[in-house]
Write a protein that holds these residues in place. Structure first.
Motif, PDB file in Angstrom:
ATOM      1  N   THR A  77      -2.429  15.213   0.300  1.00 18.18           N
ATOM      2  CA  THR A  77      -2.589  14.065   1.188  1.00 18.18           C
ATOM      3  C   THR A  77      -3.732  13.184   0.685  1.00 18.18           C
ATOM      4  O   THR A  77      -4.767  13.685   0.222  1.00 18.18           O
ATOM      5  CB  THR A  77      -2.872  14.521   2.629  1.00 18.18           C
ATOM      6  N   TRP A  78      -3.523  11.885   0.822  1.00 14.70           N
ATOM      7  CA  TRP A  78      -4.514  10.897   0.398  1.00 14.70           C
ATOM      8  C   TRP A  78      -4.866   9.987   1.592  1.00 14.70           C
ATOM      9  O   TRP A  78      -4.003   9.660   2.412  1.00 14.70           O
ATOM     10  CB  TRP A  78      -3.980  10.003  -0.710  1.00 14.70           C
ATOM     11  N   ALA A  79      -6.111   9.554   1.636  1.00 17.69           N
ATOM     12  CA  ALA A  79      -6.493   8.434   2.494  1.00 17.69           C
ATOM     13  C   ALA A  79      -6.268   7.151   1.699  1.00 17.69           C
ATOM     14  O   ALA A  79      -6.585   7.090   0.503  1.00 17.69           O
ATOM     15  CB  ALA A  79      -7.951   8.548   2.921  1.00 17.69           C
ATOM     16  N   ALA A  80      -5.715   6.149   2.349  1.00 14.94           N
ATOM     17  CA  ALA A  80      -5.307   4.941   1.624  1.00 14.94           C
ATOM     18  C   ALA A  80      -5.843   3.691   2.315  1.00 14.94           C
ATOM     19  O   ALA A  80      -5.908   3.618   3.551  1.00 14.94           O
ATOM     20  CB  ALA A  80      -3.785   4.853   1.537  1.00 14.94           C
ATOM     21  N   VAL A  81      -6.226   2.722   1.511  1.00 14.24           N
ATOM     22  CA  VAL A  81      -6.623   1.408   1.988  1.00 14.24           C
ATOM     23  C   VAL A  81      -6.173   0.396   0.947  1.00 14.24           C
ATOM     24  O   VAL A  81      -6.301   0.636  -0.265  1.00 14.24           O
ATOM     25  CB  VAL A  81      -8.143   1.309   2.233  1.00 14.24           C
ATOM     26  N   GLY A  82      -5.625  -0.696   1.390  1.00 14.47           N
ATOM     27  CA  GLY A  82      -5.100  -1.667   0.428  1.00 14.47           C
ATOM     28  C   GLY A  82      -4.871  -3.029   1.034  1.00 14.47           C
ATOM     29  O   GLY A  82      -5.178  -3.285   2.211  1.00 14.47           O
ATOM     30  N   ILE A  83      -4.333  -3.902   0.221  1.00 14.23           N
ATOM     31  CA  ILE A  83      -4.004  -5.269   0.620  1.00 14.23           C
ATOM     32  C   ILE A  83      -2.691  -5.645  -0.032  1.00 14.23           C
ATOM     33  O   ILE A  83      -2.386  -5.208  -1.157  1.00 14.23           O
ATOM     34  CB  ILE A  83      -5.132  -6.249   0.220  1.00 14.23           C
ATOM     35  N   GLN A  84      -1.898  -6.442   0.676  1.00 19.39           N
ATOM     36  CA  GLN A  84      -0.639  -6.907   0.125  1.00 19.39           C
ATOM     37  C   GLN A  84      -0.336  -8.287   0.687  1.00 19.39           C
ATOM     38  O   GLN A  84      -0.770  -8.641   1.789  1.00 19.39           O
ATOM     39  CB  GLN A  84       0.513  -5.950   0.467  1.00 19.39           C
ATOM     40  N   GLY A  85       0.385  -9.070  -0.100  1.00 15.55           N
ATOM     41  CA  GLY A  85       0.728 -10.413   0.353  1.00 15.55           C
ATOM     42  C   GLY A  85       1.232 -11.269  -0.786  1.00 15.55           C
ATOM     43  O   GLY A  85       1.638 -10.769  -1.842  1.00 15.55           O
ATOM     44  N   LEU A  86       1.184 -12.569  -0.554  1.00 17.08           N
ATOM     45  CA  LEU A  86       1.714 -13.543  -1.501  1.00 17.08           C
ATOM     46  C   LEU A  86       0.555 -14.275  -2.160  1.00 17.08           C
ATOM     47  O   LEU A  86      -0.160 -15.045  -1.523  1.00 17.08           O
ATOM     48  CB  LEU A  86       2.634 -14.532  -0.779  1.00 17.08           C
ATOM     49  N   ALA A  87       0.357 -14.002  -3.459  1.00 21.26           N
ATOM     50  CA  ALA A  87      -0.712 -14.651  -4.214  1.00 21.26           C
ATOM     51  C   ALA A  87      -0.298 -16.075  -4.574  1.00 21.26           C
ATOM     52  O   ALA A  87       0.869 -16.458  -4.406  1.00 21.26           O
ATOM     53  CB  ALA A  87      -1.011 -13.835  -5.481  1.00 21.26           C
ATOM     54  N   PRO A  88      -1.246 -16.894  -5.067  1.00 13.29           N
ATOM     55  CA  PRO A  88      -0.866 -18.246  -5.516  1.00 13.29           C
ATOM     56  C   PRO A  88       0.266 -18.205  -6.530  1.00 13.29           C
ATOM     57  O   PRO A  88       0.396 -17.266  -7.307  1.00 13.29           O
ATOM     58  CB  PRO A  88      -2.166 -18.779  -6.127  1.00 13.29           C
ATOM     59  N   TYR A  89       1.087 -19.259  -6.507  1.00  8.87           N
ATOM     60  CA  TYR A  89       2.286 -19.396  -7.338  1.00  8.87           C
ATOM     61  C   TYR A  89       3.352 -18.362  -6.958  1.00  8.87           C
ATOM     62  O   TYR A  89       4.225 -18.036  -7.755  1.00  8.87           O
ATOM     63  CB  TYR A  89       1.947 -19.284  -8.830  1.00  8.87           C
ATOM     64  N   LYS A  90       3.258 -17.830  -5.695  1.00  8.37           N
ATOM     65  CA  LYS A  90       4.296 -16.981  -5.103  1.00  8.37           C
ATOM     66  C   LYS A  90       4.492 -15.658  -5.842  1.00  8.37           C
ATOM     67  O   LYS A  90       5.617 -15.194  -6.004  1.00  8.37           O
ATOM     68  CB  LYS A  90       5.624 -17.753  -5.013  1.00  8.37           C
ATOM     69  N   PHE A  91       3.399 -15.055  -6.269  1.00  7.63           N
ATOM     70  CA  PHE A  91       3.447 -13.709  -6.830  1.00  7.63           C
ATOM     71  C   PHE A  91       3.251 -12.713  -5.691  1.00  7.63           C
ATOM     72  O   PHE A  91       2.204 -12.722  -5.028  1.00  7.63           O
ATOM     73  CB  PHE A  91       2.365 -13.522  -7.898  1.00  7.63           C
ATOM     74  N   GLU A  92       4.237 -11.854  -5.466  1.00  9.04           N
ATOM     75  CA  GLU A  92       4.116 -10.803  -4.457  1.00  9.04           C
ATOM     76  C   GLU A  92       3.246  -9.692  -5.034  1.00  9.04           C
ATOM     77  O   GLU A  92       3.597  -9.058  -6.030  1.00  9.04           O
ATOM     78  CB  GLU A  92       5.497 -10.274  -4.072  1.00  9.04           C
ATOM     79  N   THR A  93       2.122  -9.456  -4.373  1.00  6.99           N
ATOM     80  CA  THR A  93       1.093  -8.572  -4.923  1.00  6.99           C
ATOM     81  C   THR A  93       0.763  -7.473  -3.930  1.00  6.99           C
ATOM     82  O   THR A  93       0.668  -7.715  -2.718  1.00  6.99           O
ATOM     83  CB  THR A  93      -0.176  -9.370  -5.256  1.00  6.99           C
ATOM     84  N   SER A  94       0.555  -6.283  -4.462  1.00  6.21           N
ATOM     85  CA  SER A  94       0.134  -5.140  -3.655  1.00  6.21           C
ATOM     86  C   SER A  94      -0.875  -4.333  -4.463  1.00  6.21           C
ATOM     87  O   SER A  94      -0.624  -3.983  -5.624  1.00  6.21           O
ATOM     88  CB  SER A  94       1.334  -4.264  -3.279  1.00  6.21           C
ATOM     89  N   ALA A  95      -2.023  -4.040  -3.857  1.00  3.75           N
ATOM     90  CA  ALA A  95      -3.068  -3.233  -4.500  1.00  3.75           C
ATOM     91  C   ALA A  95      -3.573  -2.229  -3.475  1.00  3.75           C
ATOM     92  O   ALA A  95      -4.015  -2.614  -2.384  1.00  3.75           O
ATOM     93  CB  ALA A  95      -4.199  -4.117  -5.000  1.00  3.75           C
ATOM     94  N   THR A  96      -3.530  -0.927  -3.831  1.00  5.31           N
ATOM     95  CA  THR A  96      -3.907   0.139  -2.901  1.00  5.31           C
ATOM     96  C   THR A  96      -4.770   1.158  -3.619  1.00  5.31           C
ATOM     97  O   THR A  96      -4.472   1.547  -4.760  1.00  5.31           O
ATOM     98  CB  THR A  96      -2.665   0.835  -2.329  1.00  5.31           C
TER      99      THR A  96
END
Length: 333
Positions: A209-228
């Protein structure tokens, strides 16, 4: 002394003539006394002109001598243009604004573009949900074939949501890797969500099991980005970054590049994981959307392991890189 008849008749005729001529002489002298001299009466052409009573439409302006008039000596400001039938002259345009334009201040910008109150965006406690199977595919590579999936879903409102994410892979009839993430997500801007939760690994080796924290969304120029980022039970620190882009060739034909990378903070031989950059996957998928909810696709994907992670897999008779042809379907509910 007696007069002859002829003399008497002549005298009577002279008296009669004097009587008849006296009124005419008196009238002639009276006229001369009262009549003005010719020098006092203005000539007919010098009489003042009443421009208000003149009908300019019937005048023959071609016969007028405009060249003889000295317009430089005329005072146009005292002329009654309305009575002459002409429009009054327009005043000159001002060279400076009547009121100076004030400079734009920070308070003006704040009033024009107020900050977004995300708490007020949720107008009603309505509950929505979405399940997106981004990849559900069969792959055929240089060193075997198998299946893979990647899915995500959420339930909640506009600001607060419960997220579920899962991905995994099977090869030669067995599951090589699989995980499930359960996370709370909160919208921090119109384009970005912050996620906090847990991740459960089922493969490889023993589950953990891991504890997780991250961000996701639409970066400039419509790049779908996820970083966790993940913190494991043994103190291991790992991270995953994924970037996708959708290029619309037509309204239904869409080309989707993908790049995903994983990192670890320290070596874990039991999990065949080394410190640093572990794995990079680059893919290119072309899908056709029969509808927004259903779109089959084909594509190509290349995976490569790095550093100690590649060494651990090669020691276990596994390959450090592989190129795969993929075919699958993308659906959402």
């Amino acid at each position: 002394m007696s007069r002859s008849p002829l003399t008497a008749l002549s005298a009577l005729s002279a008296a009669l003539l004097l009587a008849l001529a006296a009124p005419a002489w008196a009238q002639s002298h009276a006229g001369h006394a009262t009549a003005p001299t010719t020098t006092d009466a203005p000539p007919a052409d010098d009489r003042p002109i009443d421009h208000g009573s003149m009908d300019h439409t019937k005048m023959d302006h071609s016969m007028m001598d405009h060249g003889s008039a000295d317009h430089s000596q005329m005072d146009h400001s005292t002329m009654d243009h309305a009575a002459m039938g002409h429009a009054p002259p327009k005043p000159p345009a001002p060279t400076e604004p009547l009121e100076p334009i004030p400079a734009v201040t920070a308070a003006d910008r704040l009033a024009a573009f107020p900050p977004i109150d995300h708490g007020a965006m949720e107008h009603a406690p309505e509950i929505h949900s979405l399940l997106l199977v981004n990849r559900f595919e069969h792959w055929d590579g240089q060193h075997g074939s198998g299946q893979a999936w990647e899915a995500s879903g959420w339930v909640g409102g506009n600001i607060h949501r419960l997220w579920l994410r899962s991905e995994g892979e099977r090869s030669d009839g067995r599951t090589g890797s699989a995980d499930l993430e359960v996370m709370y997500g909160r919208s921090v801007s119109p384009w970005w969500d912050v996620l906090v939760g847990v991740k459960q690994d089922f493969r490889p080796a023993d589950s953990r099991t891991w504890a997780a924290v991250g961000i996701q969304g639409l970066a400039p120029y419509k790049f779908e980005t996820s970083a966790t980022a993940y913190l494991g039970e043994s103190g291991q620190l790992a991270a995953t970054v994924e970037v996708e882009y959708e290029l619309l060739l037509t309204n239904r034909l869409i080309l989707q590049p993908l790049l995903e990378a994983t990192f670890s903070a320290k070596d874990e031989p039991a999990y065949r994981t080394g410190a640093g950059l572990n794995k990079v996957e680059a893919g290119l998928r072309l899908r056709y959307e029969f509808s927004r909810r259903f779109a089959p696709y084909i594509g190509i994907s290349h995976e490569r392991l790095f550093g100690a992670t590649a060494d651990y897999h090669e020691a276990a008779a596994e390959h450090a890189r592989d190129t795969r042809w993929v075919a699958g379907v993308r659906v959402w509910f």
